[in-house]
Design a protein around this motif. Structure first.
Motif, PDB file in Angstrom:
ATOM      1  N   ILE A  75     -12.041  -9.066  23.318  1.00  0.00           N
ATOM      2  CA  ILE A  75     -12.194 -10.117  24.329  1.00  0.00           C
ATOM      3  C   ILE A  75     -12.217  -9.485  25.717  1.00  0.00           C
ATOM      4  O   ILE A  75     -13.040  -9.842  26.566  1.00  0.00           O
ATOM      5  CB  ILE A  75     -11.063 -11.161  24.220  1.00  0.00           C
ATOM      6  N   ASP A  76     -11.305  -8.551  25.948  1.00  0.00           N
ATOM      7  CA  ASP A  76     -11.295  -7.857  27.241  1.00  0.00           C
ATOM      8  C   ASP A  76     -12.619  -7.130  27.480  1.00  0.00           C
ATOM      9  O   ASP A  76     -13.174  -7.174  28.588  1.00  0.00           O
ATOM     10  CB  ASP A  76     -10.147  -6.854  27.292  1.00  0.00           C
ATOM     11  N   ARG A  78     -15.521  -7.809  26.311  1.00  0.00           N
ATOM     12  CA  ARG A  78     -16.608  -8.763  26.493  1.00  0.00           C
ATOM     13  C   ARG A  78     -16.228  -9.882  27.466  1.00  0.00           C
ATOM     14  O   ARG A  78     -16.746 -10.993  27.384  1.00  0.00           O
ATOM     15  CB  ARG A  78     -17.010  -9.352  25.140  1.00  0.00           C
ATOM     16  N   ALA A  79     -15.340  -9.570  28.377  1.00  0.00           N
ATOM     17  CA  ALA A  79     -14.823 -10.590  29.289  1.00  0.00           C
ATOM     18  C   ALA A  79     -15.938 -11.294  30.046  1.00  0.00           C
ATOM     19  O   ALA A  79     -15.890 -12.514  30.248  1.00  0.00           O
ATOM     20  CB  ALA A  79     -13.831  -9.965  30.271  1.00  0.00           C
ATOM     21  N   GLU A  80     -16.957 -10.553  30.469  1.00  0.00           N
ATOM     22  CA  GLU A  80     -18.041 -11.174  31.233  1.00  0.00           C
ATOM     23  C   GLU A  80     -18.778 -12.220  30.402  1.00  0.00           C
ATOM     24  O   GLU A  80     -19.194 -13.257  30.918  1.00  0.00           O
ATOM     25  CB  GLU A  80     -19.014 -10.101  31.730  1.00  0.00           C
ATOM     26  N   VAL A  83     -16.417 -15.265  30.254  1.00  0.00           N
ATOM     27  CA  VAL A  83     -16.381 -15.960  31.543  1.00  0.00           C
ATOM     28  C   VAL A  83     -17.650 -16.782  31.727  1.00  0.00           C
ATOM     29  O   VAL A  83     -17.603 -17.958  32.126  1.00  0.00           O
ATOM     30  CB  VAL A  83     -16.207 -14.951  32.702  1.00  0.00           C
ATOM     31  N   SER A  98     -12.076 -16.041  35.384  1.00  0.00           N
ATOM     32  CA  SER A  98     -11.914 -14.595  35.210  1.00  0.00           C
ATOM     33  C   SER A  98     -10.489 -14.123  35.430  1.00  0.00           C
ATOM     34  O   SER A  98     -10.090 -13.079  34.895  1.00  0.00           O
ATOM     35  CB  SER A  98     -12.863 -13.844  36.147  1.00  0.00           C
ATOM     36  N   ILE A 102      -9.707 -16.339  30.643  1.00  0.00           N
ATOM     37  CA  ILE A 102     -10.100 -15.296  29.687  1.00  0.00           C
ATOM     38  C   ILE A 102      -8.988 -14.251  29.489  1.00  0.00           C
ATOM     39  O   ILE A 102      -8.681 -13.895  28.337  1.00  0.00           O
ATOM     40  CB  ILE A 102     -11.423 -14.641  30.123  1.00  0.00           C
ATOM     41  N   PRO A 103      -8.331 -13.764  30.538  1.00  0.00           N
ATOM     42  CA  PRO A 103      -7.211 -12.846  30.296  1.00  0.00           C
ATOM     43  C   PRO A 103      -6.105 -13.458  29.433  1.00  0.00           C
ATOM     44  O   PRO A 103      -5.542 -12.783  28.563  1.00  0.00           O
ATOM     45  CB  PRO A 103      -6.702 -12.513  31.706  1.00  0.00           C
ATOM     46  N   ALA A 106      -7.012 -13.445  25.734  1.00  0.00           N
ATOM     47  CA  ALA A 106      -6.727 -12.166  25.080  1.00  0.00           C
ATOM     48  C   ALA A 106      -5.228 -11.958  24.896  1.00  0.00           C
ATOM     49  O   ALA A 106      -4.763 -11.517  23.833  1.00  0.00           O
ATOM     50  CB  ALA A 106      -7.323 -11.023  25.893  1.00  0.00           C
ATOM     51  N   THR A 184     -17.044 -20.986  23.923  1.00  0.00           N
ATOM     52  CA  THR A 184     -16.178 -19.822  23.725  1.00  0.00           C
ATOM     53  C   THR A 184     -15.565 -19.784  22.329  1.00  0.00           C
ATOM     54  O   THR A 184     -15.336 -18.699  21.788  1.00  0.00           O
ATOM     55  CB  THR A 184     -15.071 -19.764  24.797  1.00  0.00           C
TER      56      THR A 184
END
Length: 489
Positions: A75-76, A78-80, A83, A98, A102-103, A106, A184
């Motif tokens: 997930i980190d 592919r964070a973009e 987001v 962002s 998303i953080p 994860a 998501t």
């Protein structure tokens, strides 16, 4: 096309039906979403049961937790992508997605992988009636197949808040994301496959509530437990559905959360906290503040400064760094909130700021925008002071004494969260302890330690999740009693 994710594969619903995923920023079409049929939900539940009895159930605890750490890392990485998907569905400012959504999505996998590794069960030594020593210890066993019903306001964060501990405890899941925010949850299927999560452990079915995927899932006999975050009325319907199978439920429902501001509070910190709790995510946060009780001496100052903070919020496209206010989730929700704005006026409230639709650029006119709004002149007994609105608005109501503030704060069928602003430590402890809510913040808001209990009382829900409390919901405890016979040699 956003597809269902069943047994490790993306596929269209068997009925061939789809629905539109709309962008709330400008009303444009994001994608078509494949609606799951009853048969698709059957397939998802059966795949989850097979994985439970097969490869997932055969893994050692350490192997399972290592896989969840890999999910978090992916997930980190592919964070973009996450987001972009979250922002498209919700319209929230990119900075919010962002830095929060998303953080935390994860982190939920890491935190609960660590919890299940490190939180012990109870152990007791005692003696049997014949005097021989005994040892009692508890084992955690997965509940089984867990139905995860998710809301649209923080889609990945609140979905993984449930999926993370469910998988850490050895369960398998079937997720039904909100029809407003399907992206998501579907994208997470790619992550599961890429890191080697066995097929059938994580499944996603898309659709609506009654006579659609939500109802098919919550009434399915192969589902062993249900966890839900959303409005109280939907939660009540799910509880009724769960009764037929005597299924355990965890319900995080609505709220009409108060903030109480005493006249010894640090006003700078108070306004900063209220600006977040009232307006963040356009007020679409279950923990958000809709009732602000302010001690009379500083009432005018708080109203003026909060209204000024609201007026500085800037609506706009989520990718614009200057944007600090997103739209509501949908045109339907916009109509609901605007109806409450009209009701507030009819009930005699004064909109110190806001109260309508902001002036946005031509290309955003079709979006679901409302103005951040602060009311005074609201009676504590009025509907806008008692009913959950779920928009960027609050009623500011004066009080004289601590007892009066406590009475009004607790005078609600809800009991999710509250904030208290004061520099008096004794009062902070005393007042926080008397509030009938699941979470109290003092001189802050939305500061979360994921090991702590989270949930509401009354119309705000049933049960607690977080830390050991999540482990308690997502596992069944079995006690083992061993009697030691004979004497040592």
């Amino acid at each position: 096309m956003i597809l269902n994710f069943i047994n490790g594969q993306y596929r269209q619903g068997r009925g061939g039906r789809s629905f539109s995923d709309m962008n709330p920023v400008d009303g444009s079409l994001i994608a078509q979403v494949s609606e799951a049929t009853r048969e698709d939900v059957d397939d998802a539940v059966n795949a989850a049961r097979d994985a439970l009895a097969g490869p997932w159930g055969a893994l050692k605890l350490s192997q399972r937790c290592d896989l969840l750490y890999a999910v978090a890392a992916e997930i980190d990485r592919r964070a973009e992508d996450f987001v972009a998907a979250e922002v498209a569905d919700t319209g929230k400012p990119r900075s919010l997605a962002s830095h929060l959504d998303i953080p935390r999505g994860a982190a939920n996998f890491r935190v609960f992988a660590d919890a299940v590794r490190n939180v012990a069960t109870e152990t007791f030594t005692s003696h049997a009636p014949d005097g021989e020593p005994t040892l009692n210890y508890a084992l955690r066993r997965p509940k089984g197949v867990v139905a995860v019903i998710c809301p649209w306001n923080l889609p990945l964060l609140l979905m993984t808040w449930k999926v993370g501990p469910a998988l850490a405890c050895g369960n398998t899941v079937v997720v039904k994301p909100s029809e407003e925010t399907p992206a998501t949850a579907a994208l997470l299927g790619e992550v599961m496959n890429s890191v080697g999560i066995p097929k059938g452990v994580y499944n996603v079915v898309h659709g609506f509530g009654p006579e659609s995927a939500g109802e098919f899932l919550t009434t399915h006999p192969g589902v062993d437990a249900i966890t839900f975050t959303g409005e109280t009325r939907t939660g009540a319907a799910i509880i009724r559905a769960s009764a037929a199978g005597i299924k355990p439920v965890s319900m995080e429902l609505g709220g009409k959360n108060p903030a109480v501001v005493f006249d010894d509070a640090d006003l700078d910190a108070t306004i900063a906290g209220l600006t977040r709790s009232v307006f963040e995510n356009s007020g679409q946060v279950c923990l958000g503040t809709e009732r602000v009780y302010v001690q009379r001496r500083i009432f005018d100052a708080v109203v003026q400064r909060l209204a000024s903070a609201a007026a500085r919020l800037r609506p706009g496209r989520p990718e614009d760094p200057a944007t600090t206010l997103g739209p509501l989730i949908s045109a339907e929700h916009q109509r609901k909130v605007l109806d409450y704005f009209a009701l507030a006026k009819a009930e005699g409230a004064t909109a110190v700021c806001g109260g309508g639709v902001p002036d946005v650029s031509h290309e955003l006119k079709a979006g679901a925008w409302v103005e951040p709004t602060v009311w005074t002149g609201v009676a504590h007994e009025s509907r806008v002071a008692r009913e959950e609105i779920f928009g960027p608005c609050c009623a500011v109501i004066p009080f004289e004494t601590e007892a009066e503030a406590l009475r009004m704060a607790n005078d609600t069928p809800y009991g999710l969260a509250a904030s208290v602003y004061t520099s008096d430590v004794a009062r902070a402890h005393r007042f926080a302890g008397a509030l009938r809510v699941g979470v109290v913040w003092v001189n802050s808001w939305f500061v979360r330690d994921l090991r702590t209990p989270f949930g509401g009382s009354g119309a705000s829900g049933i049960g607690r999740e977080g830390g050991v409390h999540s482990l308690e919901f997502y596992t069944e405890l079995s006690n083992v009693c061993i009697k030691f016979n004979g004497e040592a040699q």
